[in-house]
Design an enzyme around this catalytic site. Structure first.
Site, short mmCIF file in Angstrom:
data_model
loop_
_atom_site.label_atom_id
_atom_site.label_comp_id
_atom_site.label_asym_id
_atom_site.label_seq_id
_atom_site.Cartn_x
_atom_site.Cartn_y
_atom_site.Cartn_z
NE ARG A 108 -17.51 -28.41 14.82
CZ ARG A 108 -18.42 -29.00 15.58
NH1 ARG A 108 -19.66 -28.52 15.61
NH2 ARG A 108 -18.12 -30.04 16.33
NE ARG A 150 -3.59 -2.25 2.67
CZ ARG A 150 -4.81 -2.33 2.12
NH1 ARG A 150 -5.28 -1.31 1.43
NH2 ARG A 150 -5.55 -3.41 2.28
NE ARG A 194 -6.67 -10.71 -1.18
CZ ARG A 194 -7.14 -10.07 -2.24
NH1 ARG A 194 -6.59 -10.30 -3.42
NH2 ARG A 194 -8.14 -9.23 -2.14
CD GLU A 215 -2.27 -39.88 -27.18
OE1 GLU A 215 -1.85 -40.84 -26.51
OE2 GLU A 215 -3.47 -39.55 -27.22
N GLY A 259 -15.37 -11.34 -0.72
CA GLY A 259 -16.34 -10.67 -1.57
C GLY A 259 -17.09 -9.61 -0.79
CD GLN A 270 -2.17 -36.22 -20.05
OE1 GLN A 270 -2.04 -35.36 -20.90
NE2 GLN A 270 -1.73 -37.44 -20.24
N GLY A 292 -5.87 -3.92 -9.53
CA GLY A 292 -7.30 -3.73 -9.61
C GLY A 292 -7.66 -2.33 -10.05
CB ILE A 299 -9.40 -13.23 -5.89
CG1 ILE A 299 -9.90 -12.50 -4.64
CG2 ILE A 299 -7.90 -13.40 -5.87
CD1 ILE A 299 -9.72 -13.32 -3.37
CG ASP A 300 -13.50 -9.87 -4.79
OD1 ASP A 300 -13.63 -10.98 -4.25
OD2 ASP A 300 -13.15 -8.85 -4.17
#
Length: 772
Positions: A290, A86, A299, A620, A207, A654, A116, A163-164
């Site tokens: 819970r 920051r 993150r 392949e 979020g 895979q 962002g 990430i939002d």
């Protein structure tokens, strides 16, 4: 590379700076790597600015020139190797003046900012003040008039990271897909303990203003209840939620999952906390409950394959945007539209965000894909009785090799069919099971818990209809099947084509048919992405990460890794980009012994640097004679005394594993869209109590083309299919191979690079329905 690009001089010797934002997210290092290497590739000096804007203001050792090897072996790392912080000073005029002085000192006139909307807005303010800041520096005697003229223009380009996924104008921001991976890993782990102990879990995800992570993870996990800030629950939601949780348990379910975004609110704007929800469930229902707060877990961790490729793609495009910038070019952000990079004016995007997604309640985000996700979640989360029974019967089957996401597609198709009032049958073991009568009617709860399961719960085989056509027709007649939903790979497409071509002989096959492409090879025509390919790429990537780690520890070692995919090189190419491979051999991009020799020489030179390891991928069936064993012998012989060589065949790993968030959601949406399309077509051809469909558009492949859901008739796709090699004749991802080669330091002419176009973003354009 010499010459000019679109009328502008190539940036030889023009310094560029690369700071990151105040927050970190997976994929930043891939972006740093791509911008650095592409900058050097076009002849520019590239500086890494450490600790974000703070490093820009402080200067000194925070601004360091980078070379090609400065960003080696970082693509798989989370966070950012150049740091982030920051910076209050940069929000002041005095701080920006110091930043301008530091840039001028290094001759930096092009700035690529990864962050962002806050970080990018700050960069645009900095750009708009640039001329005034230089004038002030001249007046203070800190720089000369000549230096000010040499640095008179500052170009800005942004890469959007969050990430939002809350930046309008791009389909996906860097870091979002990786955050969803972390969330789904936690949900999958919690589900097992919840089932064992018959518990309810309240899961809080990030979020504060945007519920994207909560919404998509709820859709991908089949959560029982969901709280997002964009759509506060109706008054009295406590009673309704407890009633539904109780219903779920009374039907035999051993767990409940409730997902809540940290910014969730009720209709009056009062926050809804995870602890309040937990206490409510305990007091009203007595369930063992819970709370799990994921916090900064979301993150962290290694970036997903999607984020690595997205960051690399955006990073290269950012460099080209800086190269082509003129005095009239606005500061832009590089965005993703479908599978293409585009440039958008920075402030247009920021203004849409500030007037839309930041307002708070009742789905303000202008992006229709968000609303689409929300509506599908509400549709599939809880059973709602159909208003009336439909006269139609649909059958669902899986065909070909198993692919992650198949079960998600089956689940959503079954549930949406029940919502439509249809009778829905599940067929075991593909067309072979349809011929043998392995058909059973299924209900809403028969597909509960299927979302996160890999493979095929129905069972799947490669058998094609032509081997058992009469028995298939007999069972279609016996069960009165009027719609056939086939989920699978090339065999699914080819099988439906065979059924369509047999309509002239069997009237029973004049029904509605739809193919949902599901194969790790991504080789079905009519779609850019097949279900399962994202999971397969991530599985291959994780294996290659470990292989690279082994090679880095051993030193002077080259690994040759064989991937699946048949003749289709999608898996090799995308995995190669995601892991920073030195080469990826595929059938679609022919190569000769001279190319192999050049690759060996490239790796020989690489062993003379500090990065003494190599990774080569081979599809392949990329070449009849240049087999994996041949490559091993060639590399071993030519590298003798310089490096040794090892082989890894990834094989069926895979095909396995739990589906990625993308494949869970993609499968869910394709299942819904396919059944809605089939329902519409059935209504069109239903007459006098029977269905008769023999037009080309009654049998289609549903696919995602760029960002639009398209239904392509199988008879039309036949014209653009290479049946010998089981490939579409044109494949969009071949454009990615240029990126793979350039970032591996192979000299290629810039004229082959196709730059993204400048577009515009408004609330009107974002409100248009564009698929997912």
């Amino acid at each position: 590379p010499p010459g000019t690009l679109q009328g502008h001089p190539v940036g030889r010797g023009v310094p560029w700076g690369l700071p990151s934002s105040r927050l970190t997210f997976p994929g930043m290092n891939a972006a740093v790597r791509a911008v650095t290497r592409m900058g050097i590739y076009v002849g520019a000096k590239v500086f890494l600015i450490y600790e974000g804007y703070e490093g820009l203001v402080e200067g000194g050792d925070n601004i360091k020139q980078a070379n090609w090897l400065s960003v080696s072996n970082i693509i798989q790392l989370g966070g950012t190797v150049i740091g982030s912080a920051r910076c209050k000073a940069f929000t002041t005029r005095a701080g920006r003046l110091r930043a301008a002085r530091n840039l001028v000192e290094h001759g930096i006139t092009n700035l690529c900012v990864i962050g962002g909307d806050g970080s990018l807005t700050g960069a645009d303010i900095f750009r708009s003040e640039w001329g005034e800041l230089l004038e002030e520096l001249v007046q203070d005697g800190q720089i000369s008039e000549e230096v000010a003229q040499e640095n008179s223009r500052l170009n800005i380009v942004g890469l959007v990271g969050s990430i939002d996924n809350d930046f309008c104008g791009t389909d996906m921001t860097i870091g979002t897909d990786s955050a969803l991976h972390r969330i789904m890993e936690v949900i999958d782990a919690i589900t097992t303990t919840a089932q064992s102990h018959q518990r309810t879990f309240v899961l809080e995800v990030m979020g504060r203003h945007c519920g994207y992570l909560a919404l998509v993870s709820g859709l991908a996990s089949g959560a029982d209840w969901l709280f997002i800030p964009e759509s506060p629950p109706e008054d009295g939601w406590e009673d309704l939620m407890c009633e539904r949780l109780g219903e779920t348990r009374s039907r035999g379910s051993r767990l409940n999952i409730i997902i809540i975004a940290e910014g969730a609110i009720d209709r009056s704007g009062k926050p809804i906390s995870s602890n309040y929800v937990k206490d409510l469930v305990v007091q009203r229902l007595g369930f063992d409950t819970r709370v799990t707060v994921l916090g900064h877990v979301q993150r962290g961790g290694t970036p997903s394959a999607f984020d690595r490729v997205l960051s690399s793609k955006m990073g290269m495009e950012a460099v080209m945007a800086l190269l082509e910038a003129t005095p009239d070019t606005p500061a832009c952000v590089v965005s993703l539209s479908g599978n293409q990079s585009v440039r958008l004016p920075l402030m247009e995007c920021v203004q849409v965000v500030s007037t839309g997604a930041r307002l708070g309640a009742t789905l303000p985000c202008p992006c229709r894909s968000f609303e689409n996700n929300w509506n599908i979640y509400k549709l599939l989360a809880h059973q709602k009785p159909a208003q009336e029974k439909s006269p139609f019967s649909l059958a669902i089957l899986n065909v070909g090799a198993p692919a992650a996401g198949m079960n998600a597609a089956v689940r959503s198709a079954v549930r949406i069919s029940i919502c439509q009032g249809h009778t829905i049958y599940a067929v075991s073991d593909g067309f072979e099971g349809l011929a043998k009568g392995q058909i059973r009617e299924v209900g809403w709860h028969d597909v509960a818990g299927w979302l996160g399961r890999g493979g095929s719960m129905l069972g799947t085989k490669r058998t094609l209809p032509k081997t058992c056509m009469e028995k298939i027709v007999e069972n279609v007649r016996k069960f009165n099947i009027q719609g056939l939903l086939v989920i699978g790979g090339f065999e699914a497409y080819e099988g439906v084509l065979q059924l369509v071509e047999a309509r002239g002989q069997y009237e029973e096959l004049c029904i509605i048919m739809c193919v949902i492409p599901a194969t790790i090879s991504n080789n079905v025509p009519g779609t850019d992405f097949s279900l399962g390919s994202d999971t397969a790429v991530n599985a291959a990537m994780e294996s290659c990460d470990r292989i690279k780690q082994s090679a880095s520890g051993t030193k002077r070692r080259v690994f040759i890794v064989e991937t699946m995919g048949g003749y289709c090189g999608y898996l090799s190419t995308v995995t190669g980009i995601a892991v920073g491979a030195d080469a990826a051999y595929v059938y679609e991009d022919p190569f000769t012994i001279h190319d192999l020799k050049a690759n060996v020489e490239h790796l020989t030179d690489k062993m003379k640097t500090d990065i003494q390891r190599g990774l080569v991928l081979r599809n392949e069936k990329c070449h009849e004679h240049y087999t994996t064993e041949f490559l091993y012998n060639l590399y071993s012989s030519e590298g003798k005394g310089i490096f040794d060589c090892r082989i890894n065949v990834l094989g069926h790993l895979q095909q396995g594993g739990a589906p990625t968030p993308f494949d869970r959601n993609y499968g869910t949406k394709l299942g819904v869209k396919a059944v809605l399309w089939m329902s519409e077509k059935l209504e069109e051809v239903y007459c006098k109590g029977r269905v008769f469909a023999n037009s080309d558009d009654s049998a289609c492949v549903i696919g995602l083309r760029k960002k639009v859901v398209a239904f392509s008739p199988v008879t039309e796709l036949k014209k653009v299919t290479d049946f010998e090699h089981r490939l579409p004749q044109e494949q969009w991802w071949l454009n990615l191979r240029l990126m793979l080669k350039m970032l591996a330091n192979y000299q290629i002419s810039l004229t082959e690079y196709i730059s993204g176009k400048m577009e515009h973003v408004t609330r009107r354009t974002l409100s248009i329905e564009k698929g997912f």
